[in-house]
Design a protein around this motif. Structure first.
Motif, PDB file in Angstrom:
ATOM      1  N   LEU A 249       1.107  -1.300  -0.028  1.00  0.00           N
ATOM      2  CA  LEU A 249      -0.034  -0.007  -0.073  1.00  0.00           C
ATOM      3  C   LEU A 249       0.976   1.176   0.041  1.00  0.00           C
ATOM      4  CD1 LEU A 249      -2.654  -0.949   2.777  1.00  0.00           C
ATOM      5  CD2 LEU A 249      -2.887  -1.066   0.148  1.00  0.00           C
TER       6      LEU A 249
ATOM      7  N   TRP B 256       1.814   5.018   0.616  1.00  0.00           N
ATOM      8  CA  TRP B 256       1.345   6.174   1.601  1.00  0.00           C
ATOM      9  C   TRP B 256       2.520   7.081   1.526  1.00  0.00           C
ATOM     10  CZ3 TRP B 256       3.869   6.501   6.655  1.00  0.00           C
ATOM     11  CH2 TRP B 256       4.640   5.382   6.689  1.00  0.00           C
TER      12      TRP B 256
ATOM     13  N   GLU C 157       0.320   9.576   7.850  1.00  0.00           N
ATOM     14  CA  GLU C 157       0.679   8.373   9.022  1.00  0.00           C
ATOM     15  C   GLU C 157      -0.473   8.626   9.978  1.00  0.00           C
ATOM     16  OE1 GLU C 157       3.606   8.737  12.786  1.00  0.00           O
ATOM     17  OE2 GLU C 157       4.584   7.855  10.694  1.00  0.00           O
TER      18      GLU C 157
ATOM     19  N   ILE D  29      -3.702   6.810   8.716  1.00  0.00           N
ATOM     20  CA  ILE D  29      -3.621   5.591   8.896  1.00  0.00           C
ATOM     21  C   ILE D  29      -3.837   4.710  10.301  1.00  0.00           C
ATOM     22  CG2 ILE D  29      -1.826   3.278   8.394  1.00  0.00           C
ATOM     23  CD1 ILE D  29      -0.557   5.141   6.023  1.00  0.00           C
TER      24      ILE D  29
ATOM     25  N   CYS E  46       1.765  -1.642   4.338  1.00  0.00           N
ATOM     26  CA  CYS E  46       2.116  -0.153   4.255  1.00  0.00           C
ATOM     27  C   CYS E  46       3.785  -0.116   4.586  1.00  0.00           C
ATOM     28  CB  CYS E  46       1.813   0.705   5.437  1.00  0.00           C
ATOM     29  SG  CYS E  46       0.045   1.066   5.028  1.00  0.00           S
TER      30      CYS E  46
ATOM     31  N   HIS F 113       5.844  -1.189   1.575  1.00  0.00           N
ATOM     32  CA  HIS F 113       5.942   0.010   0.725  1.00  0.00           C
ATOM     33  C   HIS F 113       7.223   0.734   1.132  1.00  0.00           C
ATOM     34  CE1 HIS F 113       5.066   4.296  -0.721  1.00  0.00           C
ATOM     35  NE2 HIS F 113       5.124   3.527  -1.841  1.00  0.00           N
TER      36      HIS F 113
ATOM     37  N   LEU G 108       6.218   4.630  11.466  1.00  0.00           N
ATOM     38  CA  LEU G 108       4.778   4.053  11.271  1.00  0.00           C
ATOM     39  C   LEU G 108       4.826   2.997  12.542  1.00  0.00           C
ATOM     40  CD1 LEU G 108       2.158   3.575  10.101  1.00  0.00           C
ATOM     41  CD2 LEU G 108       3.128   2.100   8.515  1.00  0.00           C
TER      42      LEU G 108
ATOM     43  N   LEU H 144      -5.159   5.264   0.203  1.00  0.00           N
ATOM     44  CA  LEU H 144      -3.767   4.574   0.376  1.00  0.00           C
ATOM     45  C   LEU H 144      -3.930   3.727  -1.249  1.00  0.00           C
ATOM     46  CD1 LEU H 144      -3.765   2.555   3.480  1.00  0.00           C
ATOM     47  CD2 LEU H 144      -2.423   4.410   2.907  1.00  0.00           C
TER      48      LEU H 144
END
Length: 1723
Positions: free
Chosen positions: A1348, A1350, A1355, A1358, A1386, A1389, A1402, A1720
């Motif tokens: 995903l 982002w 952040e 999410i 995420c 990514h 994250l 996303l």
């Protein structure tokens, strides 16, 4: 026995006894009215004719009521019944507490008992008074509950003789209140309340002949509560025994504080006091007592308690100097001037006088003068009267007593000042620890005051008991009849009334020539007509007062002088005028002079100065001691009258202080004196036995007829039954909810029930025996008929067989004769043929044997030589192996010693928590090696067993061959004998030679056979020895494996406890931060500039807190510009640093800019103190206080420039300093985060080393196995040595290569740091430039990458969508672990973009969000289970798709394409693991909150088997309310927990651990309740408990959890239930119990046996000898085992989070539309 004839044959009565006070006996004849004697049989079997006097002897209670925990529940209430119940409970059950109505009787065991631990406190907390066994905690809980429930003040009145345990009971009650109530506001108030005890004991307790720590004063401790929390306390003291300061009887001591000072005379701060050994001072050596007491350690405890109470060290030293002066005062020698004693003097060179004056700062001449003279003031002149030596000594002692009294008063006031709460309290609980009734051979003024106080307390007690009885009768609406009880008001009027004893004493004290004799005469003249006053027969000045506890004779000597309490005012004036210290002026403050007291209380010390009011001429009249005591006693009575009292009566069982020895005479004296028997008498006058209708119906249902059972309800049925059974209505009363019985009626009903049950049993036995006899007769008759039938058939068959045999005999004779003739012919023919054949073959065989013998000799020689060579090689091989083992063992021992030394070193202790995971991996490797070694040894053992079996088979075959040879030789010998008979004349000499040869050969064969047998035995023995050695090695390996497993569990538990402590500290930090934010808002709310300041500061702190988490340990800020960059991007203009600050700026902004300018210096200072912080990080408590301590040591406030501008106001300085402390705390937190990341990198490197070493060890093991297959080759040992050397060289090269790899990785990270700016810019520009950034790591075309996309600013969105606002109900059909998979997508990514800071940010944000959700929903089991499952799933994803090959081996081809390629998130994995442990612990706590209220009701109180409850009579305090929870409800709750865990996808192994912990809670709580409640220990309760446990086991099997380890948690409860059911009488039973109770501790087994309640009429009480036998055997059997009484239900087993690979493919995950994640982008 009829209702009117209780004294029938078989009845048991109590008769007086000179030794045991009361003795039980049994009537052998019925008593008839008018009989002069009773015919009794004593317990020893002897008979006695007991003469009757005015009344019949009291009756004994039924056996079922013996040892009841409430004496009021006894059917017959009288003195012998009370004494017997207390003795049975104390000696047989070791129960020291017993209820007697509202009184708790406490017997001093003179032995420490494990019934006061914190677990016991929490076990009694929240329980009703009758739910558990009698205990001081139960009474304290009752008082606490009534205070909270009704808001009324409570009081605990504790009384008893010296040495009965009053002080200990008061301390236990205080500890209970402070533990259960906690503290409100001041967290140290609990410590202060408990610290008051050692201070009061040091100054008010002394050793007496009865008690080593006897309280010589009375005290009333009032503990204040607000919102059910302790807020403070107040201590009031009464009647200190000041005469002990100057005089001690034999074997007694002065107050403890004097001996503590003398024992610590060598301390530097006490050097100037002139102290020495206590035996050298007059005031401390009169008793000649040598007590085994550590006085020096007690002084340390006293000083520590003073410090906790806020008394400064200087005040303590001044106080000690006054106490030392008292000791020196007692050593001042006063000499008479002549023999007539008209005058006296003191030597000027007296050392004691010099020390006394030096310590108090007064002149020696003045002290000498006023010690030997007295000032007489007349109307116009003043005279000096010389004193005699005795008068001077009395004056000296009076001064010492007055000084100590003032010291004690000052000490009590300081304690109250420390315990006083500024906000006050709403309710309170008072604890009165006061002396009991005293009656000695010589009773003086002190005993009179003590007994006077007990008279007042007894009057209050009688009124309270009478009031409770009246309230009970009124509540139940039964006819109220006034109960007459002994009122002691006349005795109190005699003492304190008008012209009473105290009034006459005060009047005599006012007379100038008043004396004890004249006072006695006035008493005789005034009170001889009173019934409570008597004159002794002896001609002495004494009088007798008839108290409620008995007559006491008081000697008048000393009454007048003690009541006056004359003190030398001249000497006291000198002390007031002393300028030595302000403490003296405060101690000897005159009445009304409060200025100095107020000044000292406000903190300013001023030296005292003499005043005219201190002169003797200005002495004002003061109250006498009796007046003061009466006033304080009246105030105490008013205080107690305004509270709800609870009584504790302490009993001293014997005077020798022997553990569990009961002296009946001493106990009866105390029972009479403390009012227990008066309570019994008041209760017995009314209706002492009270049962609810349901309890009565359950117990006596056998006595209820069928017509009575048809009543409308239970109450009507009971009323009808009572009207028939007890025909006299005055014997009982039916209330609203209870049935009230007169004394003795319960025993009568028990007798009727026993007779009814006995008659029913007799009827059942009669019918059963008749049925058994009829069934036996029918079986015998049928057997007889069957025997007759078979006998007749047998005779018939026998006759027919005889006829057949006669016919067959003729045929057989004919055939046999023919056979015999033919056999003779054939035998002769065969013999001739055989002789011919053997004769012909003998010569051929002779030649053949000669050839074979030569060949066999060659074979035997070859075999023997080969065997010798093999034996030599075997011995050599064994010796080599033994040498290798010895050498390896020596090296292992050296390595073990080195490791132990390293483990004990400080450096290892420092690195203990850092290397936790490394050690776990090492232990796992060692477990694998041990498993491989175990497998290898097992294979060797199987190979040896196979070889041994083949060898034995071969030897058996050889033995069989030898046996066949021997058989052939025997045949040859027989043939030779036949040949010798046939050829005796032709070949006699030749055959004789052959026979000799054959005999020699046979001898040789026998020798070889014997030799082979010996070799076989030796081989078997050697094989057995090798088998035993291998078995021992196997056992040793198993033990080592278990030890390593235990070490692994301990390390895991230690790690999880650290995680738990970290969570607690983190929670405390969050609370502190919220509190600081609240204070800031309340402080700066009115200033707009302050709001801007706060905004800038918060943005700065947020940037500082997120920077380390994003950059990691490898990205350190390079300067203040980089640190201030996030601040400059914010909206706050104050973040730009100005050189001069600006003259027009707000002062707060100037201070903030100055703070920013100093941040660089703070960073450098933190770097220098990194090692110091790492050393302090070991202790959790130090870790919490470390930032503040660091700031204090480094003077951060001064370094930042705060306070350097004198123009600023004081409030601004405080605000700036507070803000600076907060900023420094943030910096310290970031520094600790960096240290943690460095530690995680080191652990990662060590993991790599462990994997490489494991591979090397596997290769080495493979080589060794290959070499073992070729052990017969030459040069084996050299080859092994060479391979080991090569392995060592390879390992060295590998370590060097690993170090080089680590350096290269660091360089790569440094290079990656340079290109991060480009990556961040591309991420921040938008998703339009995302493909350009992703070209750095292109993926194969046409393949979905399962990630995903982002951006950094997404952040928060999410986290909010995936964690904060996530509700599984809003997404039906989605995966249970959907949030974990979304977060990992995420992360993929970020890995694809090689953006490690974004990934770490994250993960940190996700962890913090989960913690916030848990803080908000900490009591929601489903929410906690949801995020525990998701945390574990995210952790498993990091393992499954990470760099750990062992976890990614089971991935499919599609899953392998989704692995992380660039990021190494092992440190994040460890953070997730710690979070998972915290969530698991929170899950357990949440489940425990729901289960705890249900456990006891479901497991013990609910009647799943109907009818068992009626077999045991209920007591008075048994709760009649319905059961709150049942067993099905408990099972339903456990099932819901298990269902929720499975619904949210939690791993089954973790779910098993949860259920294992919860069943441990169920088992421990139930067992603790069983141990603390006597009525729960019975046979019926054991059956009920075992049935409930079987239901739990059946539920586990139904859920498929029988192999989860949860069943083992119920084993202690199973053994306790079996212990309640087994037989308990003989030695065999004791052995069976010891073999049964393998999990229970000896204390638990003994407690259950002592508390066991036998069924009435069916079982016998467990004897003390049997209990002692079981205890000894268990102690021998379980040496070194667990010794606790109660189970620690708060213990948490270490959790193991296993790795479980997910079969879900990441590219198949679908995001529900309800989650609002459209921003996303799926790649």
């Amino acid at each position: 026995m009829a209702a009117g004839q209780p004294y029938g044959q078989g009845a048991r009565v109590w008769i007086p006894d000179s030794v045991q006070v009361w003795r039980a006996a049994e009537l052998t004849r019925d008593y008839k009215e008018g009989d002069a004697v009773l015919h009794l049989r004593l317990e020893d079997g002897s008979t006695l004719a007991y003469p009757l006097e005015s009344q019949l002897p009291p009756l004994c209670n039924p056996e079922c009521l013996s040892g009841k925990d409430d004496l009021v529940a006894l059917s017959y209430l009288h003195e012998p019944a009370v004494l017997h119940s207390l003795r049975v409970r104390f000696l047989e059950a070791n129960a020291i507490y017993t209820y007697c109505g509202i009184i708790l009787v406490a017997i001093n065991p003179y032995k420490p008992l494990p019934i006061y631990e914190e677990e016991v406190i929490y076990a009694y907390s929240g329980r009703e008074m009758g739910d558990m066994d009698p205990h001081i905690f139960a009474l304290a809980e009752e008082a606490y509950k009534e205070m909270v429930r009704f808001g009324k003040n409570q009081s605990l009145i504790i009384s008893g003789e010296s040495g009965a345990g009053k002080t200990a009971s008061a301390k236990y009650a205080m500890r209970y209140f402070t533990t259960v109530g906690g503290c409100l506001g001041d967290s140290s108030m609990e410590e202060k309340v408990l610290a008051s005890s050692p201070v009061m004991e040091a100054f008010g307790n002394a050793k007496t002949t009865r008690n080593d720590n006897s309280s010589r004063f009375g005290k009333y401790i009032e503990i204040g509560f607000s919102q059910a929390r302790v807020t403070g306390a107040t201590i009031k003291t009464y009647l200190l025994e000041k005469s002990r300061v100057t005089f001690q009887a034999g074997a007694e001591r002065n107050y403890h504080i004097f001996y503590q000072l003398c024992a610590s005379a060598a301390l530097p701060e006490l050097q100037g006091l002139g102290l020495r050994g206590a035996e050298t001072f007059h005031y401390t050596s009169q008793g000649q007592c040598t007590a085994d007491i550590n006085d020096a350690a007690d002084l340390d405890n006293t000083r520590h308690a003073f410090s906790l109470l806020g008394v400064p060290e200087a005040d303590q030293l001044e106080l000690f100097s006054v106490l030392a002066a008292i000791l020196h005062l007692g050593d001042i020698a006063v000499r008479g001037r002549d023999r007539h004693g008209d005058g006296c003097f003191v030597e000027p060179a007296d050392e004691a006088l010099r020390q006394f004056c030096k310590l108090l700062g007064i002149e020696e001449a003045q002290v000498t003068r006023w010690l030997c003279h007295r000032k007489l003031v007349t109307a116009g002149e003043t005279y000096l009267k010389p004193l005699s030596r005795q008068q001077a000594l009395d004056s000296r002692d009076a001064l010492a007593k007055h000084m100590y009294g003032q010291v004690f008063r000052w000490m009590a006031s300081r304690v109250n000042r420390a315990l006083r709460s500024p906000e006050g309290h709403h309710t309170s609980i008072g604890i009165l620890d006061i002396y009991g009734f005293e009656m000695f051979e010589f009773n003086s003024f002190e005993q009179f005051c003590i007994n006077y106080a007990n008279e007042k307390l007894q009057q209050l007690f009688n009124l309270h008991v009478f009031k409770l009885e009246q309230e009970e009768y009124v509540t139940e609406e039964i006819p109220w009849v006034f109960v007459d009880f002994c009122d002691n008001q006349p005795c109190i009027e005699l003492i304190e009334g008008r012209l009473g004893i105290l009034d006459l004493l005060n009047e005599e004290c006012k007379m100038p020539q008043g004396s004890d004799g004249s006072w006695a005469q006035k008493l005789y003249q005034t009170h001889l007509g009173s019934s409570h006053f008597q004159k002794p027969k002896r001609p002495v000045d004494a009088f007798i007062v008839c108290h409620f506890a008995g007559k006491v004779e008081y000697q008048c000597s000393g009454f007048v002088e003690k009541n006056r309490d004359t003190i030398p005012e001249e000497l006291v004036g000198l002390l007031r005028a002393s300028k030595k210290s302000a403490l003296l002026a405060e101690l000897f403050l005159e009445d009304g002079d409060v200025s100095l007291q107020s000044r000292r209380s406000s903190g300013h010390r001023l030296p005292g100065r003499p005043s005219r009011r201190s002169l003797p001429g200005s002495q004002r009249s003061k109250k006498s001691i009796s007046s003061q005591f009466r006033a304080s006693l009246n105030r105490l009575m008013e205080t107690l009258g305004s509270t709800t009292p609870h009584y504790v009566r302490c009993i001293k069982p014997n005077d020798e202080k022997l553990p569990f020895v009961f002296d009946s005479r001493r106990a009866v004296e105390q029972l009479r004196a403390c009012g227990v028997l008066e309570t019994i008498r008041i209760s017995a006058a009314g209706y002492p036995s009270r049962w609810t209708y349901q309890e009565f119906f359950d117990r006596y249902r056998a006595l209820v007829s069928g017509e009575e059972l048809g009543g409308a309800d239970v109450k009507q049925s009971c009323s009808l039954a009572l009207g028939r059974l007890l025909q006299d209505p005055s014997k009982y009363q039916c209330g609203k909810s209870k049935v009230f019985f007169r004394a003795g009626q319960v025993a009568y009903l028990e007798e009727l029930r026993y007779r009814r049950l006995r008659a029913a049993c007799t009827l059942l036995q009669r019918h059963l025996r008749g049925w058994l006899a009829r069934r036996r007769f029918g079986r015998v008759r049928a057997a007889v008929l069957c025997l007759q039938r078979h006998t007749r058939g047998l005779l018939a068959r026998r006759l027919a067989a005889m006829l057949r045999r006669s016919r067959a005999a003729v045929v057989l004779q004919k055939t046999v004769r023919m056979v015999l003739a033919r056999r003779s012919y054939l035998r002769t023919r065969r013999a001739a043929v055989t002789i011919q054949a053997f004769a012909r073959g003998m010569f051929a065989r002779r030649l053949y044997r000669q050839m074979v013998r030569h060949q066999k000799a060659v074979v035997i020689q070859a075999a023997v030589r080969g065997w010798l060579a093999r034996r030599h090689y075997t011995r050599l091989h064994g010796a080599v192996l033994y040498l290798q083992c010895c050498y390896r063992r020596a090296r292992a021992r050296r390595e073990l010693r080195r490791l132990r030394a390293e483990a004990r070193s400080v450096e290892h202790y420092k690195q203990l928590h850092k290397g936790m995971e490394i050690k776990v991996m090492q232990l796992q490797c060692r477990l694998d090696e041990q498993a491989q070694e175990k497998q290898r040894l097992a294979e060797q053992l199987s190979a040896l067993n196979t070889a041994h079996a083949e060898e034995v088979q071969r030897l058996r075959a050889e033995m069989q061959g030898l046996r066949e040879d021997a058989a052939r030789d025997a045949q040859v010998q027989q043939l030779q004998e036949r040949l010798a008979e046939l050829e005796r004349h032709s070949a006699e000499s030749r055959l004789a030679q052959e026979v000799d040869e054959l005999r020699k050969r046979l001898a040789e064969v026998e020798a070889v056979k014997l030799h082979l047998g010996e070799e076989r035995d030796a081989l078997i023995q050697r094989t057995l020895e090798q088998s035993q050695d291998l078995e021992e090695q196997h056992q040793r390996a198993v033990r080592e494996s278990r030890g390593l497993q235990q070490e692994l569990e301990e390390e895991r538990a230690r790690y999880q406890s650290l995680v738990k402590e970290y969570a607690r500290l983190e929670q405390g930090y969050e609370n502190l931060r919220d509190e600081v934010a609240f204070h800031r808002q309340s402080t700066f709310r009115r200033s707009p500039s302050s709001e801007s300041f706060l905004g800038s500061e918060s943005s700065y702190l947020s940037s500082m807190s997120t920077a380390p988490s994003r950059d990691g340990s490898d990205q350190q800020p390079e300067g203040p510009e980089e640190r201030c960059q996030p601040v400059s991007e914010g909206p706050q203009p104050a973040a730009e640093p100005l050189p001069n600050g600006g003259a027009g700026q707000d002062p707060l902004e100037q201070a903030y800019l100055l703070l920013l300018g100093q941040l660089n210096a703070v960073t450098e200072e933190l770097a220098r103190t990194r090692e110091e912080l790492r050393r302090n990080k070991a202790s959790a408590e130090h870790e919490e206080k470390k930032p503040l301590d660091f700031l204090k040591r480094r003077n951060i406030a001064g370094m930042l420039g705060l306070g350097r501008s004198p123009e600023k106001a004081a409030d601004d300085d405080l605000k700036h300093a507070y803000d600076a402390v907060q900023v420094a705390n943030k910096l310290l937190a970031s520094q600790l985060q960096e240290e943690k990341q460095q530690h995680e990198e080191e652990v990662e490197g060590l993991h790599l080393d462990i994997r490489s070493l494991k591979q090397l060890s596997q290769q080495q093991a493979a080589l060794i196995q290959d070499l073992q297959r070729h052990q017969g080759q030459e040069g084996l040992q050299h080859h092994v040595v060479r391979l080991k050397e090569e392995n060592w060289e390879l390992s060295q090269k590998l370590e060097k290569q690993e170090r080089t790899t680590m350096k290269l990785q660091k360089q790569l990270r440094a290079y990656a740091k340079q290109i991060q700016d480009f990556t961040v810019k591309r991420e921040t520009t938008g998703l339009g430039q995302e493909p350009a950034a992703s070209q750095a790591a292109p993926s194969p075309p046409g393949l979905f990458q399962a990630m995903l996309a982002w951006r950094m600013e997404d952040e928060g969105r999410i986290i909010k969508a995936v964690i904060t606002d996530y509700r599984p109900q809003s997404s039906p059909g989605a995966l249970p672990e959907l949030p974990a998979f979304l977060l990992f997508l995420c992360l993929r990514h970020a890995d694809h973009c090689r953006d490690e800071p974004r990934a770490r940010s994250l993960l940190d944000a996700a962890i913090n969000a989960i913690k916030r959700v848990m803080k908000k929903h900490s009591d929601d089991f489903e929410v906690v289970a949801l995020w525990l499952a998701n945390t574990c799933q995210l952790l498993n994803c990091l393992r499954q798709y990470g760099r750990d090959e062992s976890c990614s081996q089971g991935n499919t081809a599609r899953q392998s394409t989704h692995c992380l390629q660039h990021l190494d998130l092992q440190s994040a994995g460890r953070s997730l693991g710690a979070l998972a442990v915290q969530l698991y612990q929170q899950l357990i706590r949440t489940a425990e909150k729901r289960l705890k209220p249900m456990i006891v009701s479901a497991m013990l109180e609910s009647e799943t088997i109907q009818g068992l409850a009626s077999s045991c009579p209920p007591g008075l305090h048994r709760p009649s309310a319905p059961v709150a929870h049942t067993l099905p409800e408990l099972l339903q709750q456990l099932g819901s927990f298990h269902q929720l865990l499975g619904r949210h996808g939690l791993a089954p192994a973790v779910g098993h651990q949860v259920l294992r912990q919860l069943l441990f809670l169920v088992s421990g709580t139930t067992l603790n309740y069983l141990l603390l409640r006597k009525d729960a220990c019975s046979w019926t309760r054991g059956i009920q408990l075992r049935y409930n446990i079987s239901q739990l086991e059946q539920w586990l099997r139904a859920q498929g959890l029988q192999h989860s380890g949860a069943r083992e948690m119920l084993e202690p409860l199973v053994q306790a239930a079996q212990l309640l059911q087994v037989k308990k009488a003989t030695e065999e039973d004791a052995g069976a119990i010891c073999s049964l109770c393998t999990v229970l501790s000896p204390q638990q087994v003994v407690k259950i046996l002592r508390a066991y309640t036998p069924a009435a009429g069916l079982e016998e009480r467990v004897s003390p000898d049997f209990i002692s036998t079981v205890e000894k055997r268990l102690q021998e059997q379980q040496q070194g085992g667990p010794s606790q009484l109660l189970v620690d239900t708060s213990h948490l087993f270490p959790v193991n989070l296993p790795f479980v690979a997910s079969p879900v493919h990441l590219d198949e995950i679908r995001i529900p539309d309800t989650m609002d994640l459209a921003f996303l982008l799926r790649l």
